[in-house]
Design a protein around this motif. Structure first.
Motif, PDB file in Angstrom:
ATOM      1  N   TYR A 201       0.758  -1.388  -0.163  1.00  0.00           N
ATOM      2  CA  TYR A 201      -0.031   0.104   0.103  1.00  0.00           C
ATOM      3  C   TYR A 201       0.831   1.047  -0.075  1.00  0.00           C
ATOM      4  CZ  TYR A 201       0.899   0.208   5.000  1.00  0.00           C
ATOM      5  OH  TYR A 201       1.601   0.433   6.477  1.00  0.00           O
ATOM      6  N   LEU A 202       0.434   2.418  -0.684  1.00  0.00           N
ATOM      7  CA  LEU A 202       0.827   3.627  -0.817  1.00  0.00           C
ATOM      8  C   LEU A 202       0.371   4.217   0.563  1.00  0.00           C
ATOM      9  CD1 LEU A 202       2.729   4.953  -2.572  1.00  0.00           C
ATOM     10  CD2 LEU A 202       0.597   6.135  -3.794  1.00  0.00           C
ATOM     11  N   SER A 203       1.356   5.157   1.272  1.00  0.00           N
ATOM     12  CA  SER A 203       1.041   5.796   2.279  1.00  0.00           C
ATOM     13  C   SER A 203       1.296   7.295   2.136  1.00  0.00           C
ATOM     14  CB  SER A 203       1.896   5.320   3.695  1.00  0.00           C
ATOM     15  OG  SER A 203       1.680   6.027   4.976  1.00  0.00           O
ATOM     16  N   LEU A 204       0.111   7.909   2.344  1.00  0.00           N
ATOM     17  CA  LEU A 204       0.126   9.240   2.247  1.00  0.00           C
ATOM     18  C   LEU A 204      -0.079  10.012   3.593  1.00  0.00           C
ATOM     19  CD1 LEU A 204      -1.904   9.786  -1.020  1.00  0.00           C
ATOM     20  CD2 LEU A 204       0.632   9.498  -0.616  1.00  0.00           C
ATOM     21  N   ASN A 205       0.867  10.792   4.376  1.00  0.00           N
ATOM     22  CA  ASN A 205       0.649  11.108   5.719  1.00  0.00           C
ATOM     23  C   ASN A 205       0.733  12.625   5.517  1.00  0.00           C
ATOM     24  OD1 ASN A 205       1.923   8.589   6.090  1.00  0.00           O
ATOM     25  ND2 ASN A 205       0.846   8.936   8.067  1.00  0.00           N
ATOM     26  N   ALA A 206      -0.599  13.300   5.635  1.00  0.00           N
ATOM     27  CA  ALA A 206      -0.444  14.922   5.695  1.00  0.00           C
ATOM     28  C   ALA A 206      -0.592  15.438   6.935  1.00  0.00           C
ATOM     29  CB  ALA A 206      -1.816  15.314   5.037  1.00  0.00           C
ATOM     30  N   VAL A 207       0.512  16.477   7.121  1.00  0.00           N
ATOM     31  CA  VAL A 207       0.607  16.875   8.569  1.00  0.00           C
ATOM     32  C   VAL A 207       0.192  18.571   8.310  1.00  0.00           C
ATOM     33  CG1 VAL A 207       2.223  17.342  10.345  1.00  0.00           C
ATOM     34  CG2 VAL A 207       2.561  15.205   8.933  1.00  0.00           C
ATOM     35  N   ALA A 208      -0.702  18.986   9.311  1.00  0.00           N
ATOM     36  CA  ALA A 208      -1.051  20.580   9.180  1.00  0.00           C
ATOM     37  C   ALA A 208      -1.306  20.859  10.579  1.00  0.00           C
ATOM     38  CB  ALA A 208      -1.935  20.649   8.066  1.00  0.00           C
ATOM     39  N   PRO A 209      -1.399  22.116  10.861  1.00  0.00           N
ATOM     40  CA  PRO A 209      -2.023  22.680  12.283  1.00  0.00           C
ATOM     41  C   PRO A 209      -3.437  22.208  12.237  1.00  0.00           C
ATOM     42  CG  PRO A 209      -0.889  24.266  11.318  1.00  0.00           C
ATOM     43  CD  PRO A 209      -0.837  23.243  10.286  1.00  0.00           C
ATOM     44  N   ILE A 210      -3.763  21.989  13.440  1.00  0.00           N
ATOM     45  CA  ILE A 210      -5.264  21.200  13.666  1.00  0.00           C
ATOM     46  C   ILE A 210      -6.085  22.137  13.265  1.00  0.00           C
ATOM     47  CG2 ILE A 210      -5.534  22.051  16.283  1.00  0.00           C
ATOM     48  CD1 ILE A 210      -6.608  18.740  14.629  1.00  0.00           C
ATOM     49  N   ASP A 211      -5.992  23.314  13.201  1.00  0.00           N
ATOM     50  CA  ASP A 211      -7.073  24.476  12.969  1.00  0.00           C
ATOM     51  C   ASP A 211      -7.213  24.506  11.165  1.00  0.00           C
ATOM     52  OD1 ASP A 211      -4.756  25.729  12.586  1.00  0.00           O
ATOM     53  OD2 ASP A 211      -5.426  27.330  14.107  1.00  0.00           O
ATOM     54  N   GLN A 212      -6.318  23.800  10.635  1.00  0.00           N
ATOM     55  CA  GLN A 212      -6.415  23.833   9.129  1.00  0.00           C
ATOM     56  C   GLN A 212      -7.023  22.536   8.825  1.00  0.00           C
ATOM     57  OE1 GLN A 212      -5.417  26.401   7.087  1.00  0.00           O
ATOM     58  NE2 GLN A 212      -5.400  27.156   9.203  1.00  0.00           N
ATOM     59  N   LEU A 213      -7.863  21.814   9.627  1.00  0.00           N
ATOM     60  CA  LEU A 213      -8.542  20.545   9.418  1.00  0.00           C
ATOM     61  C   LEU A 213      -9.656  20.763   8.076  1.00  0.00           C
ATOM     62  CD1 LEU A 213      -9.419  17.802   9.789  1.00  0.00           C
ATOM     63  CD2 LEU A 213     -11.157  18.526  11.531  1.00  0.00           C
ATOM     64  N   ALA A 214     -10.367  21.835   8.343  1.00  0.00           N
ATOM     65  CA  ALA A 214     -11.244  22.171   7.005  1.00  0.00           C
ATOM     66  C   ALA A 214     -10.643  22.071   5.795  1.00  0.00           C
ATOM     67  CB  ALA A 214     -12.183  23.418   7.370  1.00  0.00           C
TER      68      ALA A 214
END
Length: 299
Positions: A201-214
């Motif tokens: 499987y291809l793993s894509l891990n997106a990381v961002a500040p929690i308030d950027q969830l939208a």
């Protein structure tokens, strides 16, 4: 936006008492950052990821850093341990300056060739119970993380509950993580995507500040749509008479990536990316403020 990390008051006071030094430090940091970003070479359009038997069809406005550049971002810019498993990084821009944008995200691309992951368990997973188990495991492991000098990690909950699309064989979910270190703490969003293939499987891990969830939720469907395995390597190409079958299913992917073998949060280095990103951005923002104050005082 509300910042999740701040510089301790004693550091701010010291900086205010030494504004010329803060200005020089900020200029030096800006120069180093510019030099580093100029060395990166994001590409767009059709991008092959041969190590994963996959490809990306990037739409205008997206960029991709190859394995070497992505690994340098993780280790040199964000000070994570080196990770040779990283195959690249998807950016929401073809301008590498987006890496310093506090309102942005980055997607780290890796591939796991453990074999075909059966989705037979997908419909029967109790994700509420799984969340409680994951929270307990994360809490129990904090003693060892403290001992090794790593930040403590608590799993606050699902930022986005797990969802598996059995038509595209793509799985995604998001965790609200709380990192704590040296008296500082803050929330981080880890948005995980798994694209199932014939051999792994291809793993894509997106990381961002929690308030950027939208914003992340709005952008990730595009990332999903732009990612696919090569012909002959897709999930539906599996041949049970010849191909390897993974020793775990969908539940293990959500519970911690390769949790079936390595334990929860095995790839702590990738997760620390979020904490380091906040720290870097927080320091840069404060240094920028001091620089502006100093220039105003000089005027």
């Amino acid at each position: 936006m509300t910042r999740r990390y701040t510089v301790p008051a004693r550091f701010a006071l010291a900086a205010l008492l030494c504004l010329p030094l803060a200005g020089h430090a900020a200029d030096a940091a800006d120069s180093q950052a510019e030099h580093f970003l100029a060395s990166l070479h994001p590409v767009g359009g059709s991008v092959a990821v041969p190590a994963a038997h996959a490809h990306l069809a990037l739409k205008p406005g997206y960029g991709f850093l190859n394995a070497q550049d992505a690994q340098r971002v993780l280790s040199e810019l964000w000070d994570n341990p080196p990770d040779k498993d990283v195959l690249g990084m998807i950016l929401p821009s073809d301008d590498p300056h987006v890496l310093l944008d506090e309102d942005s995200w980055a997607v780290v691309v890796t591939y796991v060739d453990d074999g075909y992951v059966s989705d037979a368990d997908a419909a029967g997973i109790d994700y509420d119970k799984m969340l409680r188990d994951m929270q307990e495991s994360a809490h129990d492991e904090n003693a060892e993380r403290r001992k090794q000098g790593f930040p403590e990690v608590e799993l606050a909950g699902w930022a986005e509950p797990p969802h598996y699309d059995d038509a595209s064989h793509k799985l995604y979910w998001a965790r609200d993580l709380i990192f704590s270190h040296d008296g500082r703490s803050g929330h981080s969003l880890n948005y995980d995507i798994r694209v199932l293939g014939r051999q792994g499987y291809l793993s894509l891990n997106a990381v961002a500040p929690i308030d950027q969830l939208a914003q992340v939720k709005a952008d990730m469907p595009q990332v999903l749509a732009m990612t696919d395995f090569d012909a002959g390597q897709r999930y539906t190409d599996f041949d049970k008479s010849t191909d390897k079958l993974a020793a775990y299913g969908i539940g293990a992917l959500v519970a911690g990536g390769i949790a079936a073998k390595a334990g929860l949060f095995a790839k702590l280095g990738v997760m620390l990316l979020a904490l380091k990103k906040f720290i870097v951005l927080g320091i840069a923002a404060v240094a920028g403020l001091f620089k502006k104050l100093f220039r105003r005082k000089q005027a």
